[in-house]
Design a protein around this motif. Structure first.
Motif, PDB file in Angstrom:
ATOM      1  N   ALA A 137       0.824  -1.210   0.000  1.00  0.00           N
ATOM      2  CA  ALA A 137       0.000   0.000   0.000  1.00  0.00           C
ATOM      3  C   ALA A 137       0.856   1.257   0.000  1.00  0.00           C
ATOM      4  O   ALA A 137       0.567   2.215  -0.736  1.00  0.00           O
ATOM      5  CB  ALA A 137      -0.944  -0.009   1.197  1.00  0.00           C
ATOM      6  N   ALA A 138       1.892   1.301   0.818  1.00  0.00           N
ATOM      7  CA  ALA A 138       2.707   2.516   0.895  1.00  0.00           C
ATOM      8  C   ALA A 138       3.367   2.817  -0.445  1.00  0.00           C
ATOM      9  O   ALA A 138       3.450   3.985  -0.862  1.00  0.00           O
ATOM     10  CB  ALA A 138       3.769   2.368   1.990  1.00  0.00           C
ATOM     11  N   GLN A 139       3.845   1.783  -1.158  1.00  0.00           N
ATOM     12  CA  GLN A 139       4.466   2.026  -2.463  1.00  0.00           C
ATOM     13  C   GLN A 139       3.441   2.535  -3.472  1.00  0.00           C
ATOM     14  O   GLN A 139       3.707   3.467  -4.238  1.00  0.00           O
ATOM     15  CB  GLN A 139       5.144   0.762  -2.987  1.00  0.00           C
ATOM     16  CG  GLN A 139       5.898   1.009  -4.286  1.00  0.00           C
ATOM     17  CD  GLN A 139       6.705  -0.160  -4.788  1.00  0.00           C
ATOM     18  OE1 GLN A 139       7.346  -0.074  -5.844  1.00  0.00           O
ATOM     19  NE2 GLN A 139       6.732  -1.260  -4.070  1.00  0.00           N
ATOM     20  N   ALA A 144       1.394   7.348  -6.340  1.00  0.00           N
ATOM     21  CA  ALA A 144       0.231   8.157  -6.703  1.00  0.00           C
ATOM     22  C   ALA A 144       0.273   9.542  -6.059  1.00  0.00           C
ATOM     23  O   ALA A 144      -0.709  10.285  -6.138  1.00  0.00           O
ATOM     24  CB  ALA A 144      -1.053   7.441  -6.292  1.00  0.00           C
ATOM     25  N   GLY A 145       1.394   9.889  -5.406  1.00  0.00           N
ATOM     26  CA  GLY A 145       1.520  11.198  -4.798  1.00  0.00           C
ATOM     27  C   GLY A 145       0.783  11.339  -3.489  1.00  0.00           C
ATOM     28  O   GLY A 145       0.424  12.456  -3.081  1.00  0.00           O
ATOM     29  N   ARG A 186       7.491   4.674   2.165  1.00  0.00           N
ATOM     30  CA  ARG A 186       6.910   4.970   3.477  1.00  0.00           C
ATOM     31  C   ARG A 186       5.813   6.010   3.361  1.00  0.00           C
ATOM     32  O   ARG A 186       5.928   6.985   2.611  1.00  0.00           O
ATOM     33  CB  ARG A 186       7.991   5.469   4.432  1.00  0.00           C
ATOM     34  CG  ARG A 186       7.484   6.032   5.761  1.00  0.00           C
ATOM     35  CD  ARG A 186       8.612   6.305   6.733  1.00  0.00           C
ATOM     36  NE  ARG A 186       9.242   5.053   7.173  1.00  0.00           N
ATOM     37  CZ  ARG A 186      10.249   4.996   8.045  1.00  0.00           C
ATOM     38  NH1 ARG A 186      10.755   6.107   8.560  1.00  0.00           N
ATOM     39  NH2 ARG A 186      10.756   3.825   8.395  1.00  0.00           N
ATOM     40  N   VAL A 187       4.743   5.803   4.110  1.00  0.00           N
ATOM     41  CA  VAL A 187       3.719   6.825   4.314  1.00  0.00           C
ATOM     42  C   VAL A 187       3.468   6.929   5.814  1.00  0.00           C
ATOM     43  O   VAL A 187       3.830   6.033   6.591  1.00  0.00           O
ATOM     44  CB  VAL A 187       2.395   6.496   3.592  1.00  0.00           C
ATOM     45  CG1 VAL A 187       2.590   6.498   2.084  1.00  0.00           C
ATOM     46  CG2 VAL A 187       1.813   5.168   4.065  1.00  0.00           C
ATOM     47  N   LEU A 188       2.865   8.039   6.226  1.00  0.00           N
ATOM     48  CA  LEU A 188       2.386   8.134   7.582  1.00  0.00           C
ATOM     49  C   LEU A 188       1.091   7.342   7.673  1.00  0.00           C
ATOM     50  O   LEU A 188       0.149   7.575   6.917  1.00  0.00           O
ATOM     51  CB  LEU A 188       2.123   9.593   7.964  1.00  0.00           C
ATOM     52  CG  LEU A 188       1.501   9.799   9.360  1.00  0.00           C
ATOM     53  CD1 LEU A 188       2.476   9.388  10.453  1.00  0.00           C
ATOM     54  CD2 LEU A 188       1.028  11.229   9.545  1.00  0.00           C
ATOM     55  N   GLY A 189       1.051   6.400   8.587  1.00  0.00           N
ATOM     56  CA  GLY A 189      -0.156   5.615   8.793  1.00  0.00           C
ATOM     57  C   GLY A 189      -0.903   6.106  10.015  1.00  0.00           C
ATOM     58  O   GLY A 189      -0.298   6.358  11.064  1.00  0.00           O
ATOM     59  N   ILE A 190      -2.208   6.278   9.880  1.00  0.00           N
ATOM     60  CA  ILE A 190      -3.048   6.711  10.999  1.00  0.00           C
ATOM     61  C   ILE A 190      -4.135   5.665  11.207  1.00  0.00           C
ATOM     62  O   ILE A 190      -4.927   5.391  10.313  1.00  0.00           O
ATOM     63  CB  ILE A 190      -3.685   8.088  10.729  1.00  0.00           C
ATOM     64  CG1 ILE A 190      -2.597   9.147  10.503  1.00  0.00           C
ATOM     65  CG2 ILE A 190      -4.592   8.494  11.888  1.00  0.00           C
ATOM     66  CD1 ILE A 190      -3.142  10.513  10.131  1.00  0.00           C
ATOM     67  N   SER A 881       7.381   5.491 -15.638  1.00  0.00           N
ATOM     68  CA  SER A 881       6.125   6.084 -15.230  1.00  0.00           C
ATOM     69  C   SER A 881       5.822   5.654 -13.798  1.00  0.00           C
ATOM     70  O   SER A 881       6.732   5.316 -13.034  1.00  0.00           O
ATOM     71  CB  SER A 881       5.015   5.657 -16.208  1.00  0.00           C
ATOM     72  OG  SER A 881       3.806   6.292 -15.922  1.00  0.00           O
ATOM     73  N   ASN A 882       4.557   5.683 -13.417  1.00  0.00           N
ATOM     74  CA  ASN A 882       4.134   5.261 -12.083  1.00  0.00           C
ATOM     75  C   ASN A 882       2.768   4.602 -12.197  1.00  0.00           C
ATOM     76  O   ASN A 882       2.268   4.383 -13.311  1.00  0.00           O
ATOM     77  CB  ASN A 882       4.110   6.447 -11.114  1.00  0.00           C
ATOM     78  CG  ASN A 882       3.249   7.600 -11.628  1.00  0.00           C
ATOM     79  OD1 ASN A 882       2.258   7.395 -12.328  1.00  0.00           O
ATOM     80  ND2 ASN A 882       3.623   8.821 -11.284  1.00  0.00           N
ATOM     81  N   VAL A 883       2.143   4.283 -11.076  1.00  0.00           N
ATOM     82  CA  VAL A 883       0.875   3.556 -11.141  1.00  0.00           C
ATOM     83  C   VAL A 883      -0.256   4.414 -11.710  1.00  0.00           C
ATOM     84  O   VAL A 883      -1.281   3.868 -12.141  1.00  0.00           O
ATOM     85  CB  VAL A 883       0.474   2.990  -9.767  1.00  0.00           C
ATOM     86  CG1 VAL A 883       1.474   1.942  -9.314  1.00  0.00           C
ATOM     87  CG2 VAL A 883       0.303   4.093  -8.733  1.00  0.00           C
TER      88      VAL A 883
END
Length: 916
Positions: A137-139, A144-145, A186-190, A881-883
C-alpha cells in the motif's frame, strides 16, 4: 497564569461510510444514499458553518447520486472545488486482498480521473474498513503522490469494531506510525484506534455533551501522538448531523481549553504532520491483525461464496491479462484502442469489488446482481478479445501455408500471460464457408457445404511440421458475420474441433498453425502415451501415480524429490457466518484418506492424459437444530453450542487429474454437487516441508508469512489470503500450489507442511450486527474448483514455479484467419522483455487514456535487486512512469529498448511513446 502550551485541537470530520450494498441490496442502499445526499446538500445550503463532508474516499458515491439527479452535477462540482465535498482518491472502497494487483491500480486510476472532473483529488490513502491491508500500500500511495494513509484494521490488539485491548504489547503506542512497504516506500499511517464512528451523533444539550466529550477526548488522547485529536462524525450509512454546528458551539463553551474545528482530512493531515514526535513506531508490509486473538481478522470472507471469487478471477484475467494486451498489440498495428469499452468493463467489474460485496458477506440479493455485472463485464472483454485477435490474425503472413494446400485453414495462438507458454488448446475451425441471402434455400446451401468439405485432415505449425492432435467433426453449422460496412452476412460452414498442445508460444506473442483438409488422412504423427503404467501419468518432468484412496504420489524428475499423499479431502462443520469460520466444539474432521476411490482413465491423447477420481463421503446434512435458534437470538458465534446433525447425505467429489506433455505441473479439477449445509471442504496437499515461514501471492508481492502465528493468536484456524498461489519450500525442495479463484488457504502446523486450500464453505447467515439469513451462501448444488501442483527445487528455482502459477490463470487464445500476406511474421513476440533470474512478474500491458502511449508494468517478486530489459521491437521513446501512468519527462534507453534496474519488491511502469 495562562498555560504556555498550545491548545489541543479537536478535529471533527463529518463523513458517512458508504457500503454500496450489504445488509440490503444495492437499490435499497441507493435510495438511502439519495436521501442522505439530499439532506447533506440542504444542510450545506442553510448552514455556512458546516464546512465539509467526506464522501468515504470513493467517487462512485457521486456517480450513484448523479444517476438519479444528473442536473445537480454543477452543484457537486462547486462544492468539491470549494473544499466542502471530497472527491476520490478511489473509485470504490475495495477489498484489497480479493481484488487483483491491477484492479487495485485501476481503482486508483479511475478514482483520480473521475475526481479531476469535479475538482481537486483527495490525496489520502483511505482504507477505513478493509479486512486487512496489503503490504505494498505505501508504495502504491507514494507512486500516486499520496503521503498519508488511514486505516481501521490490522494493527494493535483489535476486537469487534476495532475495540482496543489493554495489552501493553502493541505494535505502536500511538494511532500515528510509519507504514513501510517491502521496497522501503513509506507513508504516515493513521489508525482509527477508536474506530471511524468515535464522533458520531455529538450531543447539543450541555449535560449529554459533557458526558460525550469527557469520554471522547480521553479516548482520542490516549493514542494520539500530537495535540490534534481526530473525531469521526459518522458511521455506516450515517446521515449528516444536521445540528453539528450547534453541538460544536456547545463543546466550545464547555471546554474553553480545547479548540474545536469542523475539519477536513487535508487540514487534519497537514496539522498532524507538522506536530509529529521525532520518533514513531514503524510497521512493515501487510496489516492482517496477526497480533490479535485471530477471531476478528475476517480472513474467512476469502472463502464465503467461493463461486463469486471464481467469477471475479475469470473477469479480472480476461480484462487485464488478455483483452488489454491484445488490444494494445492491435493498437500498435494501427487499430484504435477501445478505451471506452474497457473503461466501462472495468467500472462494471469494480462495482463488484467493495469489501462487503466481493467478500461474500452480504445478503443473497446482492449476489444476484453481482452475477449480472460479472456477465456484462465479461461480455465486453470477450468482444474486445475477439475483435483484437481477428484484427491481429489479419496482419499475420500466412502465405507459407498455401504451399502445403490452397485449402489450408490457418489460425494463430496468442500467449498473453507474460511468459513463454505451452498449453492445450481447442480451436473450432470453419471450412468451406458458404454465404446465403434471405429467401435462398438454406437447406440446400448446408447440403452443398457438407458435400464439398471433409473433416479429415492434419495439423501443421508455421514451419510446416506436423503436430499431434485430436479432432472431431462438429458437422455443418450456421454462422454469421457482422461487417462494419454492410448488413449481417449469414453462412453455413463445416466445423472441425481440433485439440492439441501449442508448445513454446513466445511471451506476449503468438504462433501460427494450420489445419490441412485431406480426405482419409491419419490422425497425425505418433506420440508416446503419457500413461506409462496403471494409474500413472508421466512426462519429461514429472511422474504422478494415483493411489487407491485417490491421493497422488508425485516425483519431480528434475531433482528426484517425491511428494506423497497429495490431494485428499477434509470436511468439517461450520457454525460461524459469512465473515468467520467456526468449527463446532469437539467436531472431528471427515477425510478421504484411506477411503477407496473409483479411478478411471478418461483421456489418453498425444497432448494430454486425464484420470477421473471419484470419492463419496458420507457427511452430516447440516448443523443441528440449535444453530438456527442461536442465529435467531444472536448468540455470539464463539458461544454457540450447535453441533453437526446426525442425519447424513452423500458428497460425491469427481476430480480430474491431468498431465500435458510439456507442462511442469499436475492439474486438478474437482466438481461436486453439494447437498449439505454448515460445513467446509478443503483439499489437503502435504508438501513434505516443515518450515516456520511460507509464501503467498498477494498484491504486487509474494508475501512472506509465518506458519505459526503470534502468541496472542488463539483461533485454532490460521487461514490466510492468496491470489494466484501459495508456496512452501526449503533448500532443494518446494511445492507451489496455483489456483483459480480459491483465495483462502492455510499451511498447517504439522510435520508435513500441509497446504490446505478451501474449495467450499457453506454458511447460512451474514453475521455482524443483526439477523440476516443467507440461504444462498450455503452454496447448494454444483460447485467446482481448479488448482495446479508445481514442484520445484526451492530457493531461486521457485520463481519458475511462480511464473507457471501465473500462467495457469491465463488461457491461450486462438483465432482462425485466412491465407494472406501481412506485416507480421508467422511467429513472434510483440513485446520482448526479460528479468534477471526470472524474478520479475509482468502485471499489465495497456494503452494510456490521456496520451495514447503503451504502458507496461512489472514488479520484483523478491527482495533481491533485478534488472529489466525491454525491447519494444520498434523505434520509440521509453520513459519510467508510475501507477497513475504519468510521464515524468525522463527518457530511458534508446531506439525502443532499455535496461532498467529494479530494486527488491519494486513496482516499475514503463511508457512507450512512438513519437519519441
Amino acid at each position: 497564569m495562562p498555560s504556555s502550551q498550545p491548545k489541543a485541537v479537536i478535529h471533527v470530520i463529518s463523513h458517512t461510510h458508504w457500503d454500496r450494498e450489504w445488509y440490503m441490496p444495492y437499490e435499497a442502499h441507493h435510495a438511502k444514499l439519495i436521501q442522505t445526499m439530499d439532506e447533506l446538500l440542504a444542510i450545506m445550503d442553510r448552514d455556512p458553518e458546516y464546512r465539509s463532508f467526506y464522501l468515504d474516499g470513493q467517487t462512485i458515491v457521486l456517480d450513484d447520486y448523479l444517476q438519479v439527479y444528473p442536473e445537480k452535477r454543477e452543484k457537486l462540482v462547486q462544492l468539491v472545488q470549494e473544499g466542502r465535498l471530497s472527491a476520490g482518491p478511489w473509485y470504490i472502497l475495495q477489498d484489497e486482498f480479493l481484488t487483483s494487483s491491477e484492479a487495485n491500480v485501476r481503482n486508483l486510476q479511475i478514482g483520480h480521473r473521475d475526481s479531476r472532473a469535479f475538482g481537486p483529488v483527495s490525496k489520502l490513502g483511505y482504507f477505513p474498513d478493509s479486512f486487512g491491508n496489503m503490504g505494498q500500500a505505501a508504495q502504491l500511495m507514494q507512486q500516486a503522490g499520496i503521503t498519508t494513509a488511514v486505516f481501521g484494521r490490522g494493527v494493535k490488539a483489535t476486537g469487534f469494531n476495532n475495540s482496543v485491548s489493554e495489552s501493553p504489547d502493541l505494535e505502536s503506542p500511538y494511532s500515528e506510525m510509519n507504514w513501510d512497504s517491502p521496497d522501503g516506500s513509506r507513508v504516515l499511517g493513521i489508525l482509527f484506534a477508536n474506530w471511524y464512528n468515535n464522533g458520531m451523533e455529538i450531543p447539543e444539550e450541555p449535560a449529554a455533551a459533557k458526558a460525550f466529550w469527557d469520554h471522547a477526548i480521553a479516548s482520542a488522547s490516549r493514542y494520539a501522538s500530537t495535540r490534534h485529536l481526530l473525531l469521526m462524525n459518522g458511521c455506516d450509512h450515517q446521515p449528516a448531523q444536521a445540528n453539528l454546528s450547534a453541538a460544536l458551539r456547545t463543546a466550545r463553551e464547555l471546554y474553553p481549553d480545547y479548540e474545536f474545528i469542523h475539519s477536513n482530512w487535508d487540514d487534519y493531515v497537514k496539522a498532524v504532520h507538522s506536530d509529529l514526535p521525532p520518533e514513531l513506531s514503524t510497521i512493515k508490509g501487510e496489516l492482517r491483525g496477526q497480533r490479535t486473538d485471530g477471531w476478528f481478522s475476517l480472513v474467512n470472507t476469502a472463502s464465503a461464496r467461493i463461486y463469486i471469487k471464481q467469477l471475479n478471477q475469470q473477469n479480472q484475467t480476461m480484462l487485464e491479462k488478455i483483452a488489454e494486451p491484445l488490444a494494445a498489440f492491435a493498437h500498435a498495428q494501427g487499430r484504435p484502442y477501445p478505451h471506452g469499452l474497457l473503461n466501462y468493463a472495468w467500472r462494471t467489474l469494480m462495482q463488484n469489488h467493495p469489501h462487503d460485496s466481493i467478500c461474500g458477506c452480504s445478503v443473497d440479493e446482492v449476489y444476484h446482481e453481482m452475477r449480472t455485472r460479472f456477465e456484462k463485464s465479461k461480455g465486453v472483454a470477450a468482444s474486445v478479445i475477439a475483435d483484437s485477435t481477428a484484427f491481429l490474425g489479419g496482419q499475420i503472413d500466412t502465405t507459407g501455408f498455401a504451399a502445403i494446400s490452397r485449402d489450408s485453414a490457418p489460425f494463430a495462438v496468442f500467449s498473453t500471460s507474460g511468459y513463454e507458454d505451452s498449453g492445450v488448446v481447442t480451436v473450432e475451425l470453419e471450412l468451406g464457408r458458404r454465404y446465403f441471402k434471405p429467401g435462398e434455400a438454406q437447406a440446400e446451401t448446408a447440403a452443398i457445404v457438407g458435400r464439398d468439405t471433409t473433416a479429415d485432415g492434419y495439423l501443421v505449425d508455421a514451419d510446416g511440421k506436423r503436430v499431434p492432435f485430436v479432432s472431431s467433426d462438429l458437422g455443418v453449422r450456421f454462422g454469421y458475420d457482422l461487417p462494419a460496412d454492410k448488413f449481417r452476412q449469414p453462412y453455413f460452414a463445416r466445423v472441425v474441433s481440433v485439440t492439441f498442445e501449442a508448445a513454446a508460444i513466445p511471451a506476449m506473442g503468438y504462433g501460427s498453425f494450420a489445419w490441412i483438409p485431406s480426405a482419409g488422412e491419419e490422425a497425425g504423427p505418433a506420440a508416446a502415451s503419457l500413461v506409462t503404467a496403471p494409474n500413472t501419468l508421466e512426462n519429461d518432468f514429472l511422474r504422478v501415480s494415483i493411489q487407491t484412496d485417490g491421493t497422488l504420489t508425485m516425483l519431480d524428475k528434475t531433482n528426484g524429490q517425491t511428494f506423497d499423499g497429495l490431494g485428499y479431502y477434509e470436511n468439517v462443520g461450520d457454525v460461524g457466518n459469512e465473515y468467520i469460520f467456526k468449527q463446532p466444539n469437539g467436531d472431528t474432521a471427515i477425510t478421504t484418506r484411506g477411503l477407496a476411490a473409483d479411478i478411471r482413465l478418461v483421456e489418453d491423447a498425444p497432448h494430454r492424459a486425464v484420470y477421473e477420481v471419484t470419492h463419496t463421503l458420507d457427511i452430516p446434512e447440516s448443523a443441528d437444530e440449535r444453530l438456527q435458534a442461536e442465529i435467531a437470538t444472536m448468540v455470539p458465534f464463539l458461544e454457540r453450542q450447535a453441533q453437526r446433525s446426525s442425519k447424513r447425505v452423500p458428497l460425491s467429489i469427481v476430480t480430474r487429474v491431468s498431465l500435458s506433455r510439456s507442462e511442469r505441473g499436475v492439474r486438478a479439477h474437482a466438481s461436486f454437487d453439494n447437498q449439505a449445509k454448515d460445513h467446509r471442504l478443503r483439499v489437503m496437499l502435504p508438501s513434505g516441508v516443515s518450515v516456520a515461514k511460507h509464501y503467498a501471492d498477494s498484491i504486487f508481492e509474494v508475501a512472506e508469512r509465518a506458519t505459526v502465528p503470534n502468541p496472542e493468536w488463539v483461533n485454532p484456524s490460521n487461514c490466510q489470503h492468496q491470489s494466484a498461489f501459495v508456496d512452501v519450500h526449503e533448500a532443494g525442495r518446494g511445492l507451489t500450489v496455483g489456483n483459480k479463484g480459491l483465495n483462502e488457504y492455510e499451511v498447517l502446523r504439522d510435520d508435513s507442511g500441509t497446504i490446505a486450500v478451501t474449495i467450499l464453505r457453506s454458511t447460512g447467515e451474514l453475521g455482524d450486527w443483526g439477523v440476516f439469513p443467507t440461504p444462498d451462501a450455503q452454496c447448494l448444488g454444483r460447485n467446482e474448483a481448479e488448482w495446479i501442483l508445481l514442484p520445484h527445487g526451492g530457493a531461486d528455482d521457485r520463481f519458475r514455479a511462480y511464473q507457471a502459477a501465473y500462467g495457469f490463470q491465463v488461457p491461450l487464445q486462438a483465432v482462425q484467419t485466412g491465407l494472406h500476406a501481412g506485416p507480421l511474421a508467422p511467429r513472434q513476440s510483440l513485446l520482448n522483455w526479460n528479468g534477471a533470474g526470472s524474478r520479475l512478474a509482468l502485471s499489465s500491458l495497456k494503452v494510456n487514456e490521456d496520451r495514447g502511449d503503451l504502458v507496461a508494468r512489472w514488479y520484483n517478486l523478491s527482495g533481491e535487486p533485478s534488472e529489466l530489459r525491454v525491447d519494444a521491437g520498434r523505434d520509440a521513446a521509453l520513459y519510467e512512469s508510475n501507477v497513475l501512468e504519468e510521464d515524468n519527462g525522463a527518457r530511458i534507453g534508446e531506439a525502443g529498448s532499455a535496461t532498467v534496474p529494479v530494486a527488491g519488491y519494486k513496482i516499475v511502469s514503463i511508457g512507450l511513446r512512438a513519437d519519441k
